[in-house]
Design a protein around this motif. Structure first.
Motif, PDB file in Angstrom:
ATOM      1  N   GLN A  61      33.364  55.334  30.945  1.00 18.79           N
ATOM      2  CA  GLN A  61      34.537  54.832  30.227  1.00 18.79           C
ATOM      3  C   GLN A  61      34.621  53.312  30.316  1.00 18.79           C
ATOM      4  OE1 GLN A  61      37.400  57.612  32.096  1.00 18.79           O
ATOM      5  NE2 GLN A  61      38.353  57.700  30.081  1.00 18.79           N
ATOM      6  N   ILE A  62      35.109  52.715  29.235  1.00 22.99           N
ATOM      7  CA  ILE A  62      35.311  51.269  29.232  1.00 22.99           C
ATOM      8  C   ILE A  62      36.581  50.964  30.023  1.00 22.99           C
ATOM      9  CG2 ILE A  62      35.715  49.258  27.755  1.00 22.99           C
ATOM     10  CD1 ILE A  62      32.985  50.404  27.345  1.00 22.99           C
ATOM     11  N   VAL A  63      36.487  50.011  30.921  1.00 29.81           N
ATOM     12  CA  VAL A  63      37.606  49.726  31.818  1.00 29.81           C
ATOM     13  C   VAL A  63      38.867  49.348  31.041  1.00 29.81           C
ATOM     14  CG1 VAL A  63      38.428  48.064  33.523  1.00 29.81           C
ATOM     15  CG2 VAL A  63      36.218  49.171  33.824  1.00 29.81           C
ATOM     16  N   GLY A  64      38.683  48.575  29.954  1.00 37.13           N
ATOM     17  CA  GLY A  64      39.834  48.148  29.173  1.00 37.13           C
ATOM     18  C   GLY A  64      40.623  49.304  28.590  1.00 37.13           C
ATOM     19  N   ASP A  65      39.992  50.486  28.457  1.00 35.61           N
ATOM     20  CA  ASP A  65      40.686  51.645  27.903  1.00 35.61           C
ATOM     21  C   ASP A  65      41.431  52.444  28.965  1.00 35.61           C
ATOM     22  OD1 ASP A  65      39.587  50.923  25.520  1.00 35.61           O
ATOM     23  OD2 ASP A  65      37.908  52.325  25.632  1.00 35.61           O
ATOM     24  N   SER A  89      44.147  53.198  32.131  1.00 38.26           N
ATOM     25  CA  SER A  89      45.486  52.761  32.526  1.00 38.26           C
ATOM     26  C   SER A  89      45.363  51.822  33.732  1.00 38.26           C
ATOM     27  CB  SER A  89      46.333  53.972  32.900  1.00 38.26           C
ATOM     28  OG  SER A  89      45.825  54.539  34.090  1.00 38.26           O
ATOM     29  N   ILE A  90      46.455  51.091  33.992  1.00 39.14           N
ATOM     30  CA  ILE A  90      46.439  50.143  35.112  1.00 39.14           C
ATOM     31  C   ILE A  90      46.099  50.857  36.414  1.00 39.14           C
ATOM     32  CG2 ILE A  90      47.854  48.582  36.486  1.00 39.14           C
ATOM     33  CD1 ILE A  90      47.477  47.333  33.932  1.00 39.14           C
ATOM     34  N   ALA A  91      46.695  52.023  36.628  1.00 34.74           N
ATOM     35  CA  ALA A  91      46.459  52.737  37.886  1.00 34.74           C
ATOM     36  C   ALA A  91      44.982  53.093  38.019  1.00 34.74           C
ATOM     37  CB  ALA A  91      47.310  53.999  37.934  1.00 34.74           C
ATOM     38  N   ARG A  92      44.365  53.561  36.934  1.00 41.66           N
ATOM     39  CA  ARG A  92      42.949  53.950  37.018  1.00 41.66           C
ATOM     40  C   ARG A  92      42.072  52.725  37.237  1.00 41.66           C
ATOM     41  NH1 ARG A  92      44.710  57.657  33.115  1.00 41.66           N
ATOM     42  NH2 ARG A  92      44.770  59.748  34.008  1.00 41.66           N
ATOM     43  N   ARG A  93      42.447  51.612  36.615  1.00 39.65           N
ATOM     44  CA  ARG A  93      41.665  50.389  36.861  1.00 39.65           C
ATOM     45  C   ARG A  93      41.729  50.026  38.331  1.00 39.65           C
ATOM     46  NH1 ARG A  93      43.203  46.128  32.103  1.00 39.65           N
ATOM     47  NH2 ARG A  93      43.832  47.751  30.661  1.00 39.65           N
ATOM     48  N   GLN A  94      42.931  50.157  38.898  1.00 37.81           N
ATOM     49  CA  GLN A  94      43.088  49.833  40.314  1.00 37.81           C
ATOM     50  C   GLN A  94      42.213  50.758  41.164  1.00 37.81           C
ATOM     51  OE1 GLN A  94      46.195  47.877  41.382  1.00 37.81           O
ATOM     52  NE2 GLN A  94      45.395  47.741  43.444  1.00 37.81           N
ATOM     53  N   MET A  95      42.142  52.035  40.774  1.00 39.61           N
ATOM     54  CA  MET A  95      41.309  52.979  41.522  1.00 39.61           C
ATOM     55  C   MET A  95      39.840  52.564  41.447  1.00 39.61           C
ATOM     56  SD  MET A  95      43.322  56.285  40.064  1.00 39.61           S
ATOM     57  CE  MET A  95      42.241  57.608  40.569  1.00 39.61           C
ATOM     58  N   VAL A  96      39.410  52.174  40.261  1.00 41.14           N
ATOM     59  CA  VAL A  96      38.014  51.758  40.098  1.00 41.14           C
ATOM     60  C   VAL A  96      37.737  50.527  40.948  1.00 41.14           C
ATOM     61  CG1 VAL A  96      36.319  50.855  38.463  1.00 41.14           C
ATOM     62  CG2 VAL A  96      37.841  52.710  37.780  1.00 41.14           C
ATOM     63  N   GLU A  97      38.675  49.596  40.895  1.00 37.02           N
ATOM     64  CA  GLU A  97      38.525  48.368  41.665  1.00 37.02           C
ATOM     65  C   GLU A  97      38.386  48.671  43.160  1.00 37.02           C
ATOM     66  OE1 GLU A  97      39.978  45.023  40.269  1.00 37.02           O
ATOM     67  OE2 GLU A  97      39.075  44.060  41.999  1.00 37.02           O
ATOM     68  N   ILE A  98      39.211  49.595  43.641  1.00 38.40           N
ATOM     69  CA  ILE A  98      39.168  49.941  45.063  1.00 38.40           C
ATOM     70  C   ILE A  98      37.848  50.635  45.384  1.00 38.40           C
ATOM     71  CG2 ILE A  98      40.185  51.456  46.800  1.00 38.40           C
ATOM     72  CD1 ILE A  98      42.919  50.858  45.386  1.00 38.40           C
ATOM     73  N   ALA A  99      37.471  51.597  44.537  1.00 41.90           N
ATOM     74  CA  ALA A  99      36.231  52.331  44.796  1.00 41.90           C
ATOM     75  C   ALA A  99      35.049  51.376  44.798  1.00 41.90           C
ATOM     76  CB  ALA A  99      36.043  53.415  43.732  1.00 41.90           C
ATOM     77  N   ARG A 100      35.077  50.399  43.896  1.00 43.27           N
ATOM     78  CA  ARG A 100      33.975  49.448  43.837  1.00 43.27           C
ATOM     79  C   ARG A 100      33.907  48.621  45.114  1.00 43.27           C
ATOM     80  NH1 ARG A 100      32.900  44.472  39.659  1.00 43.27           N
ATOM     81  NH2 ARG A 100      34.630  43.556  40.805  1.00 43.27           N
ATOM     82  N   ALA A 101      35.084  48.261  45.640  1.00 45.36           N
ATOM     83  CA  ALA A 101      35.090  47.431  46.846  1.00 45.36           C
ATOM     84  C   ALA A 101      34.482  48.175  48.030  1.00 45.36           C
ATOM     85  CB  ALA A 101      36.513  46.998  47.171  1.00 45.36           C
ATOM     86  N   PHE A 102      34.631  49.513  48.060  1.00 44.72           N
ATOM     87  CA  PHE A 102      34.102  50.273  49.186  1.00 44.72           C
ATOM     88  C   PHE A 102      32.658  50.713  48.968  1.00 44.72           C
ATOM     89  CE2 PHE A 102      38.597  50.791  50.297  1.00 44.72           C
ATOM     90  CZ  PHE A 102      38.536  50.593  51.665  1.00 44.72           C
TER      91      PHE A 102
END
Lengths: 314, 313, 505
Positions: C159-163, C165-178
């Motif tokens: 999925q394209i990140v821009g598509d 929701s804010i919450a899901r983007r935050q989840m992706v961001e967190i998962a990426r950091a770990f």
């Protein structure tokens, strides 16, 4: 001392210094011959660049992405329509002027309609509309070149003591537009939008209305210039606007206006317009061929921008 | 997965549709175009435009704009019509130098934080001047191999169609599927975060501009192969055509949202629109204007579709 | 409690065991940072041992974000010593070194590329994800991490990140950091990671953090939600005014002692006037949230101070903008009687005109009253600037200086001056006290009270509990809608938090 520093801080200084240096380099080559004549010619041609650039400057000041590429088509359309209506008759000069301004305003309204209602980015919107209006001009004029009324031709080429009257009028108009920029709600709103459109909206400014007015104003200035250039050069030509597309943008940027928007500078327009014209003159005087002339023009534009950027970058 | 797939492809759905509509309109007006020769005539000029559009797309990906592209394509065409045939070594060297200049312009824009439209505006003078220096008056002659390539009688469909297909696929894989391609597009989407992850933004900018130089060069060579002779002013309109092609193909000016396949289709649509208008026997005065109208209609459709999408999302 | 992180990439062995020396993973000594005249950090010393979770709390503007930006390498300290994993990296520490040493940061402003897919964003962080099959490996990496942290999530790696929701983007961001490849992860800084997550997702994240720490990883957790901090951290560090004021094991803190050390002293409540409700006063604003057009509207009357509460980003700002625009054009569900002005909270994006002087920034909303003919009267303009410099105490020698010469708090005062100095009857305030020092806050509170008594209406979105106590009534927002209305003595931290989290009835 502080006066000197404030002067040195002026963003338009570079343009004037460049113009002066180029003029000196030119008359050094001719050993002083024709230095005054060159200035007169430069003032005449600079006036036209400055007039289109004033409109372009207001548009560019609206912020990133805002630019009017329809200026050449507008000039051609306004020139062709007004010349045909006046048909060489002096009494028609004023109606002709009003019609030229009306053409410009019409283009501006159409452009902003595309930008606002159809959400087309300004670059593409004004580009597309310029195709339409250029066709309109071609179709309307049928390739016949009509001479301007004699009075208009005389006025646009009138020179008193080496100074073109048109340049004086242009300078007064520049001054007026400078007051508009700094001392009216409209001007303040334009610079506010260019810095931060969201903040401008939240400060209660009329963002849409002002953007609309700015595009219309740019069209009006292009219409006016088309009218004057037609008078100056003995009639409207279909390609008469083409050189003003790049010139309008280059003059604005070299003159010290921020391409990112939010900061405009009117005095710099004259320095930049003179610089561009004198540059071409110098290269001609030196006897360079067209190729070298173009290359040097490009290189010098880039050099001026690069040098000017040291102050502009915050 | 389905919705993701749909969202990805929505970007090139409209360009494809506009292309098909305009192609059908051409066939309807001029049934003879539905032949090998007809298609060749229709589409061979699309190839240089598509190359130029792809070149412009690389620059737009990193949030810049190249206003010198048309002049550069003209310069390449002039070199192609002269030195490339007469002194191949010199010709190749000059073309390579052109690409290096493109990379240097990208570096300058990045390092001094200059507005690309102004710098490339200046460069348009430089390229035009150089083109005139190389070939002061229209003329010259394209090398035979280039001429032969561009008029190659390929089986089933004309060469241009194979070439356009190959172009779309190669750039799609290079930019949309490769690992470094993701970084390049990311540099347009969120430069700060890409830099924070340790990538050099200077390098991405230089790579993108150099790629624009490479594909602009292909555009010039394809053009001179078709026209056989060069002219400094031959491609000035490519600057605006290429920008229009990218946008028509679903690209956006900012944010690294582009589509190579869409850009190629956009370029083909623009070329066909020209032919369509000439088949319409429109008053020649209104030819350019009608192109403007087509551009406006397609972009307006896109806005309507986007709005409808936003409502359902 | 202990969620075992899934697939191979984060097997326990991947976290390098610290040497026998129990040396700290992070060691800061006397770190200072100044932005122009503003001192953001004044000599911070902090040691963080590997395998711990450190909670970091403090009010807005206490220096937490600055400190974390220095750790992440995005800001260079003005002075001080910085050590990571026993290596002295004081000289030339930047993002490159931070990446090499495995320091990751989830910033408050999202740092994903919106035009790329989830998997491609993972690739941006991991240079080794290249060559044939990189897309598959990137998808497995980020997908595996998402599965491990947020079981049951519905995010596709393609999925394209821009598509999202804010919450899901935050989840992706967190998962990426770990996520770890050859680029290892040792320290993850989570700056308000749960601000846009709902309760379930937040709990999943925090339990993952415990698991990560148990396996030797290190986490610095910044949050305004004290319960999160108290339950998740091993140790809590409290910052105030650019320095560390308390640093103890989490067990040594209670909620009350934490609040106390952050510097929120209980304020005397007699400041509150007994006020009539929105029904009785002359009604000025009535607006429903866009998401719930059928629900009872937000009401505000003449002379009222109405609070908008709830967790950050739950529709309060949207409501203010909706009312602001409702006053200018017809908007369904919004009626506004009177003129409105907004005090922006996010100064950079919503408020300040960076190229202008302080004076120009202050007067822009009032120019209409300063016209002489067509032109703005410069005298009237400088009079207004001078008046507000005095009234609200803008600390500058000259109002003609550029706005950016001011500290953040003083810039905020200019925005207050812009709104209060205008002829607006209704002032909308969008969490306006971020980064404002305590003294200024008190001044502004009293101005607000005075202006309300004089008949102005205030709508005040704030994330700080103390400020809600200045309000006559409070609406609590959750997920873009109003979930509770509190007035008078009902306005307590407990009631507000309760409504902020509890599922809708």
């Amino acid at each position: 001392m502080s006066l000197l520093r404030r002067l040195l801080d002026k963003p338009w200084l570079g343009a004037y210094a460049g113009a002066l240096a180029i003029w000196l380099a030119t008359i050094a080559f001719t050993e002083g011959q024709g230095g005054a004549g060159v200035l007169t010619a430069a003032l005449s041609f600079a006036t036209f660049s400055v007039l289109v650039a004033i409109g372009q400057m207001y548009v560019i000041t609206l912020g990133p992405g805002n630019v009017d590429l329809s200026i050449p088509a507008t000039m051609t359309l306004a020139g062709a329509v007004s010349m045909k209506i006046m048909d060489g008759n002096d009494p028609m000069i004023v109606p002709g002027l009003l019609i030229a301004l009306g053409c410009g305003a019409g283009v501006g309204v159409f452009n902003y309609g595309l930008i606002r209602l159809l959400r087309i980015p300004p670059i593409i919107a004004t580009l597309s509309s310029s195709f339409v209006f250029l066709s309109a001009a071609i179709s309307y004029s049928r390739g016949i070149r009509i001479k301007p009324p004699p009075l208009l031709a005389d006025f646009t080429t009138w020179i008193v003591a080496g100074i073109p009257v048109l340049a004086v009028a242009g300078a007064l108009l520049t001054l007026a537009m400078s007051v508009v920029l700094h001392r009216t709600v409209f001007g303040r709103t334009v610079t506010a939008i260019g810095q931060n459109p969201r903040a401008a909206r939240l400060a209660g400014l009329h963002v849409d209305r002002v953007r609309f007015a700015t595009y219309v104003m740019c069209g009006v200035f292009a219409g006016l210039t088309g009218y004057l250039v037609s008078g100056f050069s003995g009639g409207a030509a279909l390609n008469m606007g083409s050189e003003y597309l790049l010139a309008s943008i280059a003059v604005v940027v070299i003159g010290g206006t921020s391409v990112a928007g939010g900061f405009a500078n009117l005095p710099g327009l004259w320095g930049a317009a003179m610089l561009l014209f004198l540059l071409v003159t110098m290269l001609n005087t030196y006897g360079f061929g067209a190729g070298i002339r173009l290359v040097l023009t490009g290189v010098i534009i880039i050099a001026v921008i690069t040098l000017a950027s040291r102050k502009a970058v915050r | 997965m389905n919705t993701a797939l749909l969202a990805r492809n929505a970007r090139i759905l409209l360009p494809t549709l506009s292309f098909v509509v305009i192609l059908l309109a051409v066939f309807w007006l001029q049934p003879r175009a539905m032949s090998y020769v007809g298609l060749n005539l229709l589409l061979n000029l699309a190839l240089p435009i598509a190359f130029a559009t792809i070149a412009q797309m690389f620059v737009i990906t990193v949030n810049d704009l190249d206003l010198s592209l048309g002049a550069y394509v003209g310069f390449v065409a002039c070199v192609g019509a002269t030195w490339l045939g007469e002194q191949p070594a010199l010709g190749v060297l000059v073309l390579a130098a052109g690409i290096a200049v493109y990379a240097a312009v990208g570096a300058l824009i990045h390092l001094r934080n200059l507005p690309s439209i102004v710098v490339t505006l200046g460069m348009s003078f430089v390229w035009l001047g150089l083109a005139i220096l190389v070939l002061p008056t229209p003329g010259g002659k394209a090398p035979d191999w280039l001429r032969a390539l561009m008029t190659w009688k390929t089986p089933i469909v004309p060469f241009a169609i194979y070439a356009l297909l190959a172009l779309a696929i190669i750039v799609h894989f290079g930019l949309m599927r490769s690992a470094y391609g993701a970084v390049l597009r990311g540099a347009g989407g969120n430069p700060r975060s890409v830099e924070r992850a340790g990538w050099s933004l200077l390098r991405t900018k230089m790579v993108m501009f150099a790629l624009a130089g490479v594909f602009g060069m292909f555009a010039g060579l394809a053009l001179v192969g078709l026209t056989t002779s060069g002219d400094a002013n031959i491609a000035l309109r490519y600057t605006l055509l290429s920008i229009a092609g990218v946008i028509l193909g679903g690209g956006e000016f900012t944010g690294g949202r582009i589509s190579p396949v869409g850009a190629v289709i956009g370029a083909m649509t623009l070329t066909l629109a020209g032919s369509f208008l000439s088949f319409l026997r429109l008053d020649p005065d209104w030819q350019i204007g009608a192109q403007g109208v087509i551009l406006i209609i397609v972009l307006a459709l896109r806005v309507l579709i986007n709005r409808a999408e936003a409502r359902t999302a | 409690m202990n969620i075992r992180p899934g697939a191979g990439h984060s097997a326990p062995g991947r976290f390098p065991v610290m040497q026998a020396t129990t040396s700290s993973l992070i060691s800061l000594g006397g770190v200072e940072k100044a932005f122009g005249a503003v001192r953001a950090l004044s000599g911070v010393s902090l040691d963080v041992a590997a395998g711990t979770c450190v909670g970091l709390v403090g009010h807005n503007g206490a220096g937490k974000s600055t400190l974390m930006n220095i750790l992440a390498g995005t800001l260079q300290p003005s002075a001080g010593r910085l050590g990571v994993a026993g290596e002295d990296v004081s000289a030339g520490y930047g993002v490159a070194t931070a990446n090499r040493l495995g320091v990751r940061c989830v910033f408050q402003e999202l740092s994903l590329c919106p035009n790329l897919s989830v998997a491609e964003n993972a690739r941006i962080l991991h240079p080794s994800l290249k060559g044939l099959g990189w897309r598959r490996r990137a998808a497995a990496l980020i997908g595996g991490k998402l599965d491990a942290i947020f079981p049951g999530h519905d995010i596709e790696p393609g999925q394209i990140v821009g598509d999202l929701s804010i919450a899901r983007r935050q989840m992706v961001e967190i998962a990426r950091a770990f996520s770890a490849t050859d680029r290892n992860v040792r320290l993850v800084i989570l700056d308000e990671p749960t601000s846009s997550l709902d309760g379930v997702l937040a709990a999943q994240l925090l339990s993952f953090v415990r698991g990560f720490v148990a396996e030797g990883g290190t986490v610095i957790l910044i949050s305004h939600l004290l319960a999160e901090i108290l339950n998740t951290s091993d140790r809590i560090v409290v910052m105030r005014d650019g320095g560390i004021v308390a640093d103890r094991p989490a067990s040594g803190f209670s909620r009350a002692s934490l609040v106390e050390s952050m510097g929120s002293v209980a304020r005397e409540m007699d400041a509150r006037h007994a006020r009539t409700g929105g029904g009785a006063a002359e009604r000025r604003v009535s607006a429903t949230a866009k998401r719930q057009p059928e629900a009872a509207p937000l009401i505000a009357g003449r002379g009222e101070i109405v609070g908008l509460a709830g967790l950050g980003g739950h529709g309060q700002t949207d409501m203010l903008v909706r009312i602001f625009e409702g006053a200018r054009m017809r908007t369904a569900g919004v009626t506004v009687e009177g003129r409105t002005a907004i005090v922006a909270g996010d100064r950079q994006t919503d408020g300040v005109f960076p190229l202008w002087s302080i004076g120009e920034n202050a007067t822009i909303a009032s120019l209409g009253r300063m016209l002489r003919g067509m032109l703005i009267d410069p005298d009237a303009e400088s009079r207004m600037a001078a008046e507000w410099k005095e009234r609200i105490g803008i600390r500058t020698p000259d109002m003609r200086n550029p706005i950016l010469s001011l500290s953040g708090g003083n810039q905020q005062k200019v925005l207050f001056a812009r709104a209060l100095g205008s002829d607006a009857d209704i002032i909308l305030m969008d969490d306006p006290m971020r980064g404002v020092d305590i003294g200024t806050k008190q001044e502004v509170y009293s101005i607000i009270r005075r202006e309300a008594d004089a008949g102005r209406t205030f709508l005040w979105y704030t994330t700080e509990m103390d400020e809600l106590k200045h309000c006559d009534r409070v609406y609590v927002f959750r997920n873009g809608g109003i979930v509770a209305e509190l007035s008078g003595d009902e306005i307590t931290e407990d009631r507000v938090l309760h409504s902020s989290f509890e599922p809708a009835a």
